[in-house]
Scaffold this motif. Structure first.
Motif, PDB file in Angstrom:
ATOM      1  N   PHE A  90      35.775  24.896  30.049  1.00  0.00           N
ATOM      2  CA  PHE A  90      35.732  24.062  28.849  1.00  0.00           C
ATOM      3  C   PHE A  90      34.407  24.219  28.100  1.00  0.00           C
ATOM      4  CE2 PHE A  90      39.550  22.076  30.364  1.00  0.00           C
ATOM      5  CZ  PHE A  90      40.144  21.575  29.226  1.00  0.00           C
ATOM      6  N   MET A  91      33.331  24.409  28.834  1.00  0.00           N
ATOM      7  CA  MET A  91      32.042  24.598  28.173  1.00  0.00           C
ATOM      8  C   MET A  91      31.978  25.962  27.488  1.00  0.00           C
ATOM      9  SD  MET A  91      29.142  23.600  27.192  1.00  0.00           S
ATOM     10  CE  MET A  91      29.043  22.017  28.024  1.00  0.00           C
ATOM     11  N   GLU A  92      32.440  27.010  28.182  1.00  0.00           N
ATOM     12  CA  GLU A  92      32.368  28.349  27.609  1.00  0.00           C
ATOM     13  C   GLU A  92      33.366  28.546  26.473  1.00  0.00           C
ATOM     14  OE1 GLU A  92      32.990  30.876  30.950  1.00  0.00           O
ATOM     15  OE2 GLU A  92      31.047  30.396  31.888  1.00  0.00           O
ATOM     16  N   GLN A  93      34.576  27.972  26.624  1.00  0.00           N
ATOM     17  CA  GLN A  93      35.626  28.176  25.626  1.00  0.00           C
ATOM     18  C   GLN A  93      35.451  27.287  24.400  1.00  0.00           C
ATOM     19  OE1 GLN A  93      37.890  30.533  26.004  1.00  0.00           O
ATOM     20  NE2 GLN A  93      39.099  30.121  24.166  1.00  0.00           N
ATOM     21  N   TYR A  94      35.022  26.035  24.632  1.00  0.00           N
ATOM     22  CA  TYR A  94      34.998  25.060  23.543  1.00  0.00           C
ATOM     23  C   TYR A  94      33.628  24.427  23.311  1.00  0.00           C
ATOM     24  CZ  TYR A  94      40.047  25.233  24.467  1.00  0.00           C
ATOM     25  OH  TYR A  94      41.347  25.650  24.669  1.00  0.00           O
ATOM     26  N   GLY A  95      32.681  24.674  24.199  1.00  0.00           N
ATOM     27  CA  GLY A  95      31.410  23.972  24.103  1.00  0.00           C
ATOM     28  C   GLY A  95      31.548  22.487  24.373  1.00  0.00           C
ATOM     29  N   ARG A  96      32.556  22.101  25.134  1.00  0.00           N
ATOM     30  CA  ARG A  96      32.864  20.687  25.387  1.00  0.00           C
ATOM     31  C   ARG A  96      32.387  20.287  26.781  1.00  0.00           C
ATOM     32  NH1 ARG A  96      36.245  16.144  23.806  1.00  0.00           N
ATOM     33  NH2 ARG A  96      35.415  14.569  25.206  1.00  0.00           N
ATOM     34  N   ARG A  97      31.585  19.251  26.862  1.00  0.00           N
ATOM     35  CA  ARG A  97      31.161  18.712  28.149  1.00  0.00           C
ATOM     36  C   ARG A  97      32.300  17.921  28.777  1.00  0.00           C
ATOM     37  NH1 ARG A  97      25.797  19.146  29.123  1.00  0.00           N
ATOM     38  NH2 ARG A  97      24.448  19.649  27.337  1.00  0.00           N
ATOM     39  N   THR A  98      32.444  18.046  30.074  1.00  0.00           N
ATOM     40  CA  THR A  98      33.481  17.325  30.807  1.00  0.00           C
ATOM     41  C   THR A  98      32.869  16.667  32.043  1.00  0.00           C
ATOM     42  OG1 THR A  98      34.064  19.337  32.032  1.00  0.00           O
ATOM     43  CG2 THR A  98      35.341  18.862  30.037  1.00  0.00           C
ATOM     44  N   ASN A  99      33.633  15.798  32.662  1.00  0.00           N
ATOM     45  CA  ASN A  99      33.190  15.089  33.866  1.00  0.00           C
ATOM     46  C   ASN A  99      33.906  15.683  35.081  1.00  0.00           C
ATOM     47  OD1 ASN A  99      31.781  12.581  32.488  1.00  0.00           O
ATOM     48  ND2 ASN A  99      33.738  12.873  31.449  1.00  0.00           N
ATOM     49  N   TYR A 100      33.149  16.246  36.000  1.00  0.00           N
ATOM     50  CA  TYR A 100      33.732  16.803  37.221  1.00  0.00           C
ATOM     51  C   TYR A 100      33.899  15.692  38.253  1.00  0.00           C
ATOM     52  CZ  TYR A 100      33.819  19.089  41.788  1.00  0.00           C
ATOM     53  OH  TYR A 100      34.134  19.456  43.070  1.00  0.00           O
ATOM     54  N   ILE A 101      35.156  15.347  38.538  1.00  0.00           N
ATOM     55  CA  ILE A 101      35.469  14.353  39.570  1.00  0.00           C
ATOM     56  C   ILE A 101      36.594  14.917  40.431  1.00  0.00           C
ATOM     57  CG2 ILE A 101      36.118  11.979  40.089  1.00  0.00           C
ATOM     58  CD1 ILE A 101      35.271  11.172  37.304  1.00  0.00           C
ATOM     59  N   PRO A 102      36.308  15.420  41.619  1.00  0.00           N
ATOM     60  CA  PRO A 102      37.372  15.978  42.475  1.00  0.00           C
ATOM     61  C   PRO A 102      38.293  14.881  42.989  1.00  0.00           C
ATOM     62  CG  PRO A 102      35.306  15.863  43.679  1.00  0.00           C
ATOM     63  CD  PRO A 102      34.992  15.476  42.256  1.00  0.00           C
ATOM     64  N   ASN A 103      39.472  15.286  43.428  1.00  0.00           N
ATOM     65  CA  ASN A 103      40.419  14.335  44.016  1.00  0.00           C
ATOM     66  C   ASN A 103      39.916  13.837  45.360  1.00  0.00           C
ATOM     67  OD1 ASN A 103      42.279  14.523  41.927  1.00  0.00           O
ATOM     68  ND2 ASN A 103      43.266  16.310  42.817  1.00  0.00           N
ATOM     69  N   GLY A 104      40.535  12.785  45.826  1.00  0.00           N
ATOM     70  CA  GLY A 104      40.211  12.250  47.139  1.00  0.00           C
ATOM     71  C   GLY A 104      41.370  12.427  48.103  1.00  0.00           C
TER      72      GLY A 104
END
Length: 361
Positions: free
Chosen positions: A153-167
């Motif tokens: 998402f950062m490389e394709q759109y320059g959009r910051r995202t929140n990394y939250i893995p599943n539990g």
């Protein structure tokens, strides 16, 4: 919560995530309303574990189901004054322009880059990609399940995202009672594949590898094939009439717990994943896991599993044979995996970080 099929259900990873996350958010005092897709059969419950349940019209066709359900769910949700609308998966994101028009706060969880999956037609893949772009454009916050998708998402759109893995919740280990009666399975007497039977899960690689291995252990295929009946037929033809390959269909409850508890090896030969819940579950049971070397699998496992070259049947066969010949190594890997999952993946942490996302601007 909008975008899943139906809760409660184990029909896919999205449904498991929505249910578990919602349960733990409820414990934190957040009222959760679930917008299920209306199914042609089945009871429509109005409340589940404190969550209010609503059912939206849809058309049960592969390319239309998610989009239509998201449209009608969104229309209903806009009348109820929610603080946050949380959408799941790229298909439902095609409707984000609607709540955006009404200045609603929008959270999105991208469970994987769905437009890459082989089950979709060219048109459906293009629409899913549009959904991804709508998430970038309209969502206030985006949650991703893997660091690779975060980089994308950062490389394709320059959009910051929140990394939250599943539990994953602690699972009860069970002796082989139901599986012995129904399928003739004994403890560590079988190799387990547990996933939807769709092309990107790579079951055809596993069956081809298994057929070339000299072993008394059976191969258990647990899962159904929604929208992939042709692939399902191909899998049955590939398995032939072998009595050693057992198809259980969809499993849940104690039957599922017994299958996880007693497998000698769990194999996930997928070509595409978001964040594989079934792998986390198998690791939590202390199972030795053999997975394809895609980043989504390896990032989850952190060196606690064996891996093979994705799409390479010969390499899959070689690694599986080595594990079957070395039960002590299987035991060591299983213990390491269970310890790692117990320390690093839990729904309390997921819920806490999700609340932080909800409260952020």
């Amino acid at each position: 919560m909008i975008g899943h099929k139906q809760i409660p259900s184990r029909s896919g990873g999205v449904e498991i995530v929505v249910e578990k996350l919602s349960e733990h958010l409820m414990k934190r005092g957040i009222q959760i309303d679930i917008y299920n897709r209306r199914m042609p059969e089945g009871e429509q419950i109005r409340e589940y574990k404190g969550m209010r349940m609503y059912y939206s019209f849809t058309v049960h066709r592969k390319n239309l189901d998610a989009i239509i359900a998201a449209f009608f769910s969104t229309l209903r949700a806009l009348t109820r004054g929610y603080d946050i609308l949380h959408y799941h998966a790229e298909g439902s994101c095609l409707m984000l322009w609607l709540p955006h028009l009404f200045h609603k706060k929008i959270a999105v969880t991208i469970h994987g880059l769905d437009w890459r999956r082989a089950k979709w037609s060219r048109f459906a893949s293009k629409m899913l990609l549009v959904g991804e772009k709508f998430a970038v454009k309209y969502a206030d916050q985006i949650i991703v399940l893997s660091k690779d998708v975060q980089r994308y998402f950062m490389e394709q759109y320059g959009r910051r995202t929140n990394y939250i893995p599943n539990g994953v919740d602690p699972m009860p280990k069970r002796r082989p009672n139901l599986i012995r009666k129904k399928f003739g399975l004994e403890k560590e007497g079988y190799i387990l594949f547990l996933a939807r039977i769709v092309p990107e899960k790579g079951l055809h690689y596993l069956i081809n590898a298994y057929k070339n291995i000299d072993t008394e252990k059976k191969l258990v295929v647990a899962g159904n094939c929604p929208y992939a009946q042709e692939y399902g037929r191909q899998i049955l033809e590939l398995a032939g009439n072998s009595e050693k390959i057992i198809f259980t269909g969809f499993v849940e409850g104690e039957l599922l717990e017994e299958l996880f508890s007693n497998a000698a090896v769990y194999v996930l030969p997928s070509e595409i994943e978001g964040m594989p819940i079934s792998l986390l579950e198998a690791m939590s049971y202390g199972r030795c896991c053999l997975v394809s070397d895609i980043p989504e699998n390896l990032n989850v496992a952190e060196g606690c599993v064996e891996s093979f070259c994705t799409g390479n049947t010969d390499d899959l066969q070689r690694h599986l044979e080595e594990l079957l010949r070395d039960p002590e190594k299987c035991c060591r890997l299983g213990e390491k995996a269970a310890d790692y999952v117990g320390r690093c993946y839990n729904w309390e942490m997921v819920a806490e970080r999700t609340v932080e996302v909800y409260e952020s601007k």
